[in-house]
Design an enzyme around this catalytic site. Structure first.
Site, short mmCIF file in Angstrom:
data_model
loop_
_atom_site.label_atom_id
_atom_site.label_comp_id
_atom_site.label_asym_id
_atom_site.label_seq_id
_atom_site.Cartn_x
_atom_site.Cartn_y
_atom_site.Cartn_z
N ASP A 1 100.98 64.35 -36.99
CA ASP A 1 100.87 63.23 -37.93
C ASP A 1 102.27 63.01 -38.53
O ASP A 1 102.97 63.96 -38.86
CB ASP A 1 99.87 63.56 -39.04
CG ASP A 1 99.61 62.36 -39.93
OD1 ASP A 1 98.78 61.53 -39.55
OD2 ASP A 1 100.25 62.28 -41.00
N LEU A 2 102.69 61.73 -38.63
CA LEU A 2 104.01 61.43 -39.14
C LEU A 2 104.03 61.51 -40.67
O LEU A 2 103.11 61.02 -41.36
CB LEU A 2 104.44 60.03 -38.70
CG LEU A 2 104.52 59.80 -37.18
CD1 LEU A 2 104.98 58.37 -36.89
CD2 LEU A 2 105.45 60.80 -36.54
N ASP B 1 99.23 56.73 -37.06
CA ASP B 1 100.37 57.57 -36.73
C ASP B 1 99.93 58.97 -36.32
O ASP B 1 100.64 59.94 -36.51
CB ASP B 1 101.32 57.64 -37.94
CG ASP B 1 100.64 58.23 -39.17
OD1 ASP B 1 99.39 58.24 -39.20
OD2 ASP B 1 101.35 58.71 -40.07
#
Length: 543
Positions: free
Chosen positions: A415-416, A458
């Site tokens: 996950d960003l 994301d």
């Protein structure tokens, strides 16, 4: 039953070539066999004759030496035993082939001998004395009787001798004794080696046999044959005084190319009638012929194939229009991309070709549409990465492969960090470009047989093939590489943007349950990474 034109032409050409090959094999093989038999057989016969001459020449020389020795004055009465012993020992020293030499009086008593062996004993019953009293005597090969225990024999093999004896005459011409000698039969081995060794350099498997005229016993040859009887029709030809060659069989099915010669003496030496046979297994002698036959067979088969192919293409040229359409249809059914050939010469073929081409065009368009729809259904439209459906399909194959190889699968949930801020600050267009560049960096960090999938927003999943021994260490290396790449700045629209990456990891083992549980554990580990400060990797302890 019916056959097509191509099969008929190919088969006919091949059968003709095979029949011609068989004829060539018979003709060339027959002539080559005669030529090889004459060449090798003549060579073997020549060597056999040379060995017979050497054996006879050797015996002639030794008998001559004994005769010359018997003429010396030392053997005239009165006897000087010391001088005689010296002469006999000197003869043995100069020619070791004289294993034993003795001087006997007219009653058969041994007056002097080499190394004093049998000295003082009476051997009047031995043929070497009895025949020696009559004149020059040369006896055939025989086993040692009196000397077997008196002479040194380190090898332990049975001792064999050839006898030579001559009468001793005094000045009045009266017979006063016998000069007798036992020649070790080992000298024949030297003659054999002088003939056979050079011969073996040119021919494999050659063996020499020397056969006694007295009882057909093999006197010289391979160890397992010495002392056995030799019975073969070749012996009759040798005894008839012929020096030639023949192909003969000995007992079983073993055939030999045999050269033979008869020992009929040398000059005034009449000879002992030894038969010399030099032979080579026919399989080896005719190996060149068999090799030539194999070459002809292979050449014939190759020619049959070549002409079969020519027949095949000739028939294809004759039936080209329909065969071309049929071949194109076969290729299309196997997935190849070809055009249906046309023929303006035949109307029916032209109509068939056009109809098939229309059918193929329609099927191709339909297949392309289905392929495009299938591809769209399996990939994320923004990044081009596999989606969740593709991930499920990949997992099914990966699980099977992992169980087969006894390895593991490592699952990385990504996950960003800071992506929402980019979206809020620069807009969703910039965020989409960022996701596309992130997808490229993730692909650079993994191998071709692994998968990077986008689940949405994301959030990404990476499935790694790892070993059974150190899956966590291997997946941690990849996760660290991913984090480092994501941390590098992204240049978008002239702006340098920065985001981080949190990773949750879990390992699935072949003996574990469903891989969905490992996916769930990796997802939970991702949130632990988020809560622990982000931009890091966390392994789910329960995995």
């Amino acid at each position: 039953m019916s056959i097509n034109l191509r099969t008929f032409f190919s088969g006919a050409f091949a059968v003709i070539i095979i029949l011609l090959t068989a004829l060539l094999i018979w003709m060339i093989g027959s002539e080559s066999t005669k030529s090889v038999e004459k060449s090798i057989g003549g060579s073997l016969a020549g060597e056999a004759n040379r060995m017979a001459e050497k054996l006879d020449h050797f015996m002639w020389s030794r008998s001559g030496e004994v005769q010359v020795l018997s003429k010396l004055a030392a053997f005239q009465e009165p006897y000087d035993k010391a001088e005689i012993s010296g002469l006999l020992n000197e003869l043995k020293s100069s020619l070791p082939v004289f294993t034993w030499v003795g001087f006997l009086d007219s009653d058969g008593n041994v007056l002097s001998s080499t190394d004093n062996i049998l000295s003082g004993q009476n051997i009047s019953q031995r043929p070497v004395f009895q025949e020696g009293m009559k004149g020059l005597f040369i006896g055939d090969v025989h086993d040692a009787v009196l000397l077997s225990k008196l002479l040194p024999n380190p090898g332990g093999e049975p001792l064999q001798f050839v006898d030579v004896s001559v009468p001793i005459y005094n000045k009045q011409g009266q017979t006063t004794g016998v000069l007798a000698a036992h020649l070790s039969w080992e000298w024949s081995r030297e003659v054999e080696r002088s003939i056979v060794d050079p011969l073996k350099e040119r021919m494999n498997g050659v063996e020499v046999l020397v056969i006694s005229r007295k009882d057909d016993t093999i006197l010289l040859g391979p160890d397992n044959l010495i002392g056995t009887k030799f019975s073969d029709k070749v012996l009759q030809k040798v005894r008839a005084g012929q020096n030639s060659w023949m192909v003969e069989r000995e007992g079983g099915d073993d055939a030999y190319l045999t050269g033979y010669a008869y020992g009929d003496g040398y000059l005034n030496y009449p000879g002992l009638g030894w038969s010399v046979i030099i032979r080579q297994p026919a399989e080896i002698a005719f190996a060149s012929v068999h090799q030539l036959e194999r070459f002809i067979i292979l050449s014939g088969l190759a020619a049959a194939v070549v002409f079969g192919v020519i027949g095949w293409f000739l028939a294809g040229w004759i039936s080209r229009p329909l065969n071309a359409i049929s071949k194109a249809a076969d290729l299309l059914s196997s997935g190849a991309c070809v055009d249906i050939p046309t023929s303006a010469r035949i109307t029916d073929v032209a109509v068939l070709s056009a109809s098939m081409q229309n059918l193929v065009d329609n099927l191709t368009k339909t297949e392309s549409k289905l392929s495009y729809m299938s591809d769209m259904a399996m990939h994320d439209s923004l990044t081009g990465l596999p989606n969740r459906a593709a991930l499920d399909e990949f997992m099914a194959h990966a699980v099977s492969k992992t169980k087969q190889n006894q390895t593991t699968l490592s699952i990385l949930y990504l996950d960003l960090d800071g992506f929402k801020r980019v979206n809020d600050t620069y807009g969703h267009g910039t965020g989409d470009v960022l996701l596309q560049q992130v997808a490229g960096r993730l692909l650079e960090s993994t191998r071709d047989h692994e998968i990077v999938a986008r689940l949405g927003g994301d959030e990404f999943v990476v499935i790694l093939h790892t070993s059974a021994g150190k899956p966590m260490q291997e997946s941690e290396i990849v996760a660290t590489r991913i984090i480092n790449k994501i941390n590098l700045p992204f240049l978008i629209g002239g702006e340098s943007l920065h985001v981080g990456c949190s990773v949750g990891a879990a390992v699935w083992y072949p003996d574990a349950g469903e891989p969905a549980e490992a996916m769930r554990l990796a997802d939970e580990a991702l949130y632990i990474s988020k809560r622990s400060g982000k931009n890091r990797i966390t392994f789910e302890a329960a995995s």
